[in-house]
Motif scaffolding. Structure first.
Motif, PDB file in Angstrom:
ATOM      1  N   SER A  17      -0.796   5.770   0.424  1.00  0.00           N
ATOM      2  CA  SER A  17       0.023   6.034  -0.757  1.00  0.00           C
ATOM      3  C   SER A  17       0.236   7.542  -0.840  1.00  0.00           C
ATOM      4  O   SER A  17      -0.538   8.323  -0.279  1.00  0.00           O
ATOM      5  CB  SER A  17      -0.670   5.537  -2.030  1.00  0.00           C
ATOM      6  OG  SER A  17      -0.700   4.132  -2.080  1.00  0.00           O
ATOM      7  N   PHE A  18       1.288   7.950  -1.585  1.00  0.00           N
ATOM      8  CA  PHE A  18       1.646   9.373  -1.648  1.00  0.00           C
ATOM      9  C   PHE A  18       1.776   9.845  -3.103  1.00  0.00           C
ATOM     10  O   PHE A  18       2.801  10.402  -3.484  1.00  0.00           O
ATOM     11  CB  PHE A  18       2.957   9.609  -0.895  1.00  0.00           C
ATOM     12  CG  PHE A  18       2.885   9.296   0.575  1.00  0.00           C
ATOM     13  CD1 PHE A  18       2.668  10.305   1.498  1.00  0.00           C
ATOM     14  CD2 PHE A  18       3.022   7.997   1.037  1.00  0.00           C
ATOM     15  CE1 PHE A  18       2.589  10.022   2.857  1.00  0.00           C
ATOM     16  CE2 PHE A  18       2.954   7.695   2.386  1.00  0.00           C
ATOM     17  CZ  PHE A  18       2.734   8.715   3.301  1.00  0.00           C
ATOM     18  N   PRO A  19       0.736   9.653  -3.929  1.00  0.00           N
ATOM     19  CA  PRO A  19       0.832  10.120  -5.316  1.00  0.00           C
ATOM     20  C   PRO A  19       0.960  11.644  -5.362  1.00  0.00           C
ATOM     21  O   PRO A  19       0.359  12.344  -4.537  1.00  0.00           O
ATOM     22  CB  PRO A  19      -0.482   9.655  -5.943  1.00  0.00           C
ATOM     23  CG  PRO A  19      -1.422   9.496  -4.793  1.00  0.00           C
ATOM     24  CD  PRO A  19      -0.576   9.051  -3.646  1.00  0.00           C
ATOM     25  N   PRO A  20       1.759  12.183  -6.281  1.00  0.00           N
ATOM     26  CA  PRO A  20       1.947  13.636  -6.361  1.00  0.00           C
ATOM     27  C   PRO A  20       0.609  14.370  -6.451  1.00  0.00           C
ATOM     28  O   PRO A  20      -0.287  13.963  -7.187  1.00  0.00           O
ATOM     29  CB  PRO A  20       2.763  13.809  -7.642  1.00  0.00           C
ATOM     30  CG  PRO A  20       3.483  12.508  -7.803  1.00  0.00           C
ATOM     31  CD  PRO A  20       2.540  11.455  -7.289  1.00  0.00           C
ATOM     32  N   ASN A  21       0.485  15.424  -5.660  1.00  0.00           N
ATOM     33  CA  ASN A  21      -0.708  16.268  -5.567  1.00  0.00           C
ATOM     34  C   ASN A  21      -1.842  15.634  -4.768  1.00  0.00           C
ATOM     35  O   ASN A  21      -2.807  16.312  -4.435  1.00  0.00           O
ATOM     36  CB  ASN A  21      -1.245  16.669  -6.950  1.00  0.00           C
ATOM     37  CG  ASN A  21      -0.274  17.528  -7.711  1.00  0.00           C
ATOM     38  OD1 ASN A  21       0.408  18.367  -7.130  1.00  0.00           O
ATOM     39  ND2 ASN A  21      -0.192  17.312  -9.018  1.00  0.00           N
TER      40      ASN A  21
ATOM     41  N   LEU B 175      -5.332   8.344   0.079  1.00  0.00           N
ATOM     42  CA  LEU B 175      -5.515   7.134  -0.717  1.00  0.00           C
ATOM     43  C   LEU B 175      -4.649   6.024  -0.120  1.00  0.00           C
ATOM     44  O   LEU B 175      -3.507   6.267   0.273  1.00  0.00           O
ATOM     45  CB  LEU B 175      -5.128   7.387  -2.175  1.00  0.00           C
ATOM     46  CG  LEU B 175      -5.855   8.546  -2.877  1.00  0.00           C
ATOM     47  CD1 LEU B 175      -5.350   8.709  -4.308  1.00  0.00           C
ATOM     48  CD2 LEU B 175      -7.369   8.324  -2.869  1.00  0.00           C
ATOM     49  N   THR B 176      -5.172   4.823  -0.059  1.00  0.00           N
ATOM     50  CA  THR B 176      -4.465   3.724   0.578  1.00  0.00           C
ATOM     51  C   THR B 176      -3.498   3.038  -0.381  1.00  0.00           C
ATOM     52  O   THR B 176      -3.485   3.294  -1.583  1.00  0.00           O
ATOM     53  CB  THR B 176      -5.456   2.690   1.123  1.00  0.00           C
ATOM     54  OG1 THR B 176      -6.269   2.209   0.048  1.00  0.00           O
ATOM     55  CG2 THR B 176      -6.350   3.312   2.167  1.00  0.00           C
ATOM     56  N   LYS B 177      -2.680   2.149   0.182  1.00  0.00           N
ATOM     57  CA  LYS B 177      -1.660   1.451  -0.609  1.00  0.00           C
ATOM     58  C   LYS B 177      -2.257   0.439  -1.566  1.00  0.00           C
ATOM     59  O   LYS B 177      -1.618   0.049  -2.541  1.00  0.00           O
ATOM     60  CB  LYS B 177      -0.675   0.753   0.330  1.00  0.00           C
ATOM     61  CG  LYS B 177       0.200   1.715   1.112  1.00  0.00           C
ATOM     62  CD  LYS B 177       1.178   0.970   1.999  1.00  0.00           C
ATOM     63  CE  LYS B 177       2.078   1.947   2.752  1.00  0.00           C
ATOM     64  NZ  LYS B 177       3.030   1.253   3.650  1.00  0.00           N
ATOM     65  N   GLN B 178      -3.462  -0.002  -1.285  1.00  0.00           N
ATOM     66  CA  GLN B 178      -4.135  -0.913  -2.198  1.00  0.00           C
ATOM     67  C   GLN B 178      -5.630  -0.831  -1.985  1.00  0.00           C
ATOM     68  O   GLN B 178      -6.098  -0.507  -0.900  1.00  0.00           O
ATOM     69  CB  GLN B 178      -3.669  -2.355  -1.985  1.00  0.00           C
ATOM     70  CG  GLN B 178      -3.964  -2.912  -0.602  1.00  0.00           C
ATOM     71  CD  GLN B 178      -3.440  -4.323  -0.449  1.00  0.00           C
ATOM     72  OE1 GLN B 178      -2.534  -4.743  -1.155  1.00  0.00           O
ATOM     73  NE2 GLN B 178      -4.018  -5.069   0.477  1.00  0.00           N
ATOM     74  N   GLY B 179      -6.372  -1.084  -3.057  1.00  0.00           N
ATOM     75  CA  GLY B 179      -7.818  -1.031  -2.963  1.00  0.00           C
ATOM     76  C   GLY B 179      -8.373  -2.304  -2.364  1.00  0.00           C
ATOM     77  O   GLY B 179      -7.752  -3.353  -2.417  1.00  0.00           O
TER      78      GLY B 179
ATOM     79  N   VAL C 143      -0.591   5.379  -8.541  1.00  0.00           N
ATOM     80  CA  VAL C 143      -0.820   5.494  -7.091  1.00  0.00           C
ATOM     81  C   VAL C 143       0.117   4.609  -6.282  1.00  0.00           C
ATOM     82  O   VAL C 143       0.888   5.081  -5.435  1.00  0.00           O
ATOM     83  CB  VAL C 143      -2.287   5.156  -6.736  1.00  0.00           C
ATOM     84  CG1 VAL C 143      -2.501   5.286  -5.214  1.00  0.00           C
ATOM     85  CG2 VAL C 143      -3.244   6.069  -7.480  1.00  0.00           C
ATOM     86  N   PHE C 144       0.062   3.296  -6.508  1.00  0.00           N
ATOM     87  CA  PHE C 144       0.730   2.343  -5.624  1.00  0.00           C
ATOM     88  C   PHE C 144       2.253   2.461  -5.564  1.00  0.00           C
ATOM     89  O   PHE C 144       2.840   2.132  -4.527  1.00  0.00           O
ATOM     90  CB  PHE C 144       0.331   0.918  -6.008  1.00  0.00           C
ATOM     91  CG  PHE C 144      -1.149   0.654  -5.874  1.00  0.00           C
ATOM     92  CD1 PHE C 144      -1.914   1.334  -4.933  1.00  0.00           C
ATOM     93  CD2 PHE C 144      -1.785  -0.260  -6.702  1.00  0.00           C
ATOM     94  CE1 PHE C 144      -3.284   1.108  -4.822  1.00  0.00           C
ATOM     95  CE2 PHE C 144      -3.149  -0.505  -6.589  1.00  0.00           C
ATOM     96  CZ  PHE C 144      -3.896   0.189  -5.646  1.00  0.00           C
TER      97      PHE C 144
ATOM     98  N   GLY D 247       6.393   9.215   1.700  1.00  0.00           N
ATOM     99  CA  GLY D 247       6.201  10.648   1.502  1.00  0.00           C
ATOM    100  C   GLY D 247       5.785  11.302   2.793  1.00  0.00           C
ATOM    101  O   GLY D 247       5.805  10.678   3.866  1.00  0.00           O
ATOM    102  N   ASP D 248       5.405  12.545   2.702  1.00  0.00           N
ATOM    103  CA  ASP D 248       4.994  13.306   3.886  1.00  0.00           C
ATOM    104  C   ASP D 248       3.492  13.523   3.862  1.00  0.00           C
ATOM    105  O   ASP D 248       2.908  13.823   2.812  1.00  0.00           O
ATOM    106  CB  ASP D 248       5.697  14.665   3.922  1.00  0.00           C
ATOM    107  CG  ASP D 248       7.198  14.526   4.100  1.00  0.00           C
ATOM    108  OD1 ASP D 248       7.612  13.606   4.831  1.00  0.00           O
ATOM    109  OD2 ASP D 248       7.951  15.323   3.502  1.00  0.00           O
TER     110      ASP D 248
END
Length: 524
Positions: A208-212, A237-241, A343-344, A349-350
């Motif tokens: 996942s690509f949450p800001p910051n 952080l992954t796409k799902q827990g 998150v999800f 993103g990069d």
């Protein structure tokens, strides 16, 4: 004095084979045989695509493992049975090192073993042994000529299995092989077939690509025993827990082979003072570490099934891994109340590239500060952040406790708190320089007399520190500015104005220098 009494025969007992049977299950033992094929393939120059075939015959209760890795020359057939014998060089980038894995594996699986091999277009040779041979103290063994098999091929036949095999275990074995050899399988020149089923690679990069809190990618070299290891670390952080499955934590690959999957030991940060104990609230975190270098430097145990946390390579990376896992664990926990929106949704993103030319204990990992919860005190956060460092380096306690003092002074309802804080900061910096020279440099470099002389001149101190620690370009210019401000405060003026902005800049500067010198962490 020493007087010769007698010579003794140190030939090892064959019981070494039987002593490890309980240490191996089907997955672990088959991986040893596949490792052997990969190393043989590498040794023979990887001339053609490698194919490893595993046949589990549930009706006849037999196992066959074959490969086209190049075969074993007749003169080297003893290597397949002699413990500790290996043609791998310890400085080469291979998987095998100890010369015991495949020997232990076949004995752990079966009571009767036959190994056929044909090197190039030479004749096919056969070595066979069983529990009777193991019980016999004589190490001699016969090499036979056998019916011709394909060139550059090795076939291992295992019968009279010690434990029954059944199709119910096949799904788990497919998963294990797909994960263990994903780096090899992903290349076009390597494949594993299990009962004619092609093993697909199982990878763990699903971000996942949450800001910051986007994933970060670190790559470079680390020095171990005067040799270099290439490292590649991706964390995020992954796409799902997956708290139930436990697929979070550290994933370690050594020379492209998975050694540890979803490791959550205290030595990588899963302890109270760092990431905290394993918990569903931090189940989004994955840190994937890939190391490539000489096999003797790799942090694996002899069966390549666990991390050797005492190895110099692991110790060289331990602090950085703990910091990265802790950073993302705190991020995961801080957003655990609403991953679904925080998150999800950020599916693309990069991956942030972090340049680390050579990894050291004080390398800047560009970690992101986690907002402190209202019920968390600054003193508790800073002490927790630096507990492990202080255990190894007790001289740093005064340094980070001084920053705690500055934080507390800033809360006091007094007019001169900035002036007091500046004096604390600069005095602490000067003492930190002394502690660094006394404790972090090679032994006896700064004896007590020499250190006392140096500390009498601040400019000399700066020059000495600059020989060991590389700071940002303008660091020393700013340090000199605030040192002169302190001197004016102490020696020249009755009162001098220290602005909030001045204090913030100097405090940030000190934190940065303390991190570079000692590896301290002031994130809150």
């Amino acid at each position: 004095m020493k007087n010769r009494i007698q010579d003794i025969d140190a030939t090892p007992s064959k019981r070494i084979y039987l002593s490890i049977i309980s240490d191996y299950d089907l997955s672990l033992a088959l991986c040893e045989l596949i490792d052997n094929a990969i190393d043989s393939w590498t040794y023979n120059g990887q001339v053609k695509a490698l194919e490893v075939k595993v046949i589990l015959n549930y009706q006849q209760q037999t196992i066959e493992v074959s490969d086209n890795s190049g075969g074993i020359p007749e003169s080297e057939m003893k290597l397949v049975i002699s413990p500790g014998e290996s043609r791998n060089e310890i400085d080469t980038e291979v998987i095998g090192l100890f010369g015991v894995g495949s020997k232990r594996a076949v004995v752990a699986l079966a009571q009767q073993i036959k190994i056929y091999s044909r090197y190039k277009n030479n004749r096919t040779t056969l070595v066979e042994f069983d529990d009777n041979w193991i019980a016999d103290p004589d190490w001699n063994i016969t090499i036979y000529e056998a019916d011709t098999i394909a060139q550059n091929t090795t076939i291992i036949e295992l019968t009279k299995l010690r434990d029954p095999i059944n199709s119910e275990n096949e799904k788990r074995l497919i998963n294990h092989l797909g994960a263990t050899y994903s780096q090899f399988i992903s290349k076009s020149n390597f494949s594993i077939l299990l009962n004619s089923k092609v093993i697909e690679p199982i990878v763990f990069e699903s971000w996942s690509f949450p800001p910051n809190f986007e994933p970060k990618h670190y790559e470079g070299k680390v020095s171990v025993d005067n040799k270099e290891i290439n490292f590649d670390i991706i964390a995020g952080l992954t796409k799902q827990g997956d708290p139930a499955g436990g697929e979070y934590g550290l994933y370690l690959y050594c020379n492209d082979r998975l050694i540890s999957r979803a490791h959550k030991g205290y030595e990588v940060g899963y302890k109270t003072s760092m990431a905290g104990q394993p918990h569903p609230s931090i189940s989004l975190v994955r840190v994937i570490v890939r190391l490539n270098g000489g096999s003797q430097l790799m942090p694996w145990n002899s069966s390549k099934s666990e991390i050797n946390t005492k190895s110099h390579a692991f110790k060289a990376l331990e602090n950085q891994i703990m910091q990265i896992i802790t950073n993302y664990s705190r991020a995961s926990r801080s957003m655990a109340d609403d991953w679904a929106t925080k998150v999800f949704p950020y599916k693309t993103g990069d991956i942030k590239q972090v340049k680390v030319a050579e990894l050291t204990q004080n390398s800047d990992l560009h970690l992101v500060p986690i907002p402190r919860k209202a019920n968390q005190k600054y003193i508790d956060v800073i002490k927790r952040n630096n507990k492990s460092v202080a255990t190894k380096k007790p001289w740093v306690k005064g340094t980070y406790e001084a920053l705690i003092a500055v934080e507390e002074v800033s809360k006091l309802n007094i007019e001169q708190n900035n002036r007091i804080s500046l004096l604390i900061l600069d005095s602490t910096l000067e003492i930190a320089f002394k502690d660094y020279l006394a404790n972090e440099t090679p032994a006896n470099t700064y004896a007590a007399g020499r250190l006392a002389t140096i500390m009498g001149n601040r400019a000399t101190v700066h020059n000495e520190i600059a020989q060991y620690v590389r700071f940002k370009k303008d660091t020393w210019t700013r340090v000199n500015y605030y040192y002169n401000l302190r001197c004016e405060l102490v020696h020249k003026r009755v009162a001098v104005t220290i602005t909030d902005e001045d204090l913030k800049i100097y405090r940030d500067l000190c934190e940065y220098m303390f991190k570079k010198m000692f590896g301290l962490n002031f994130q809150v």
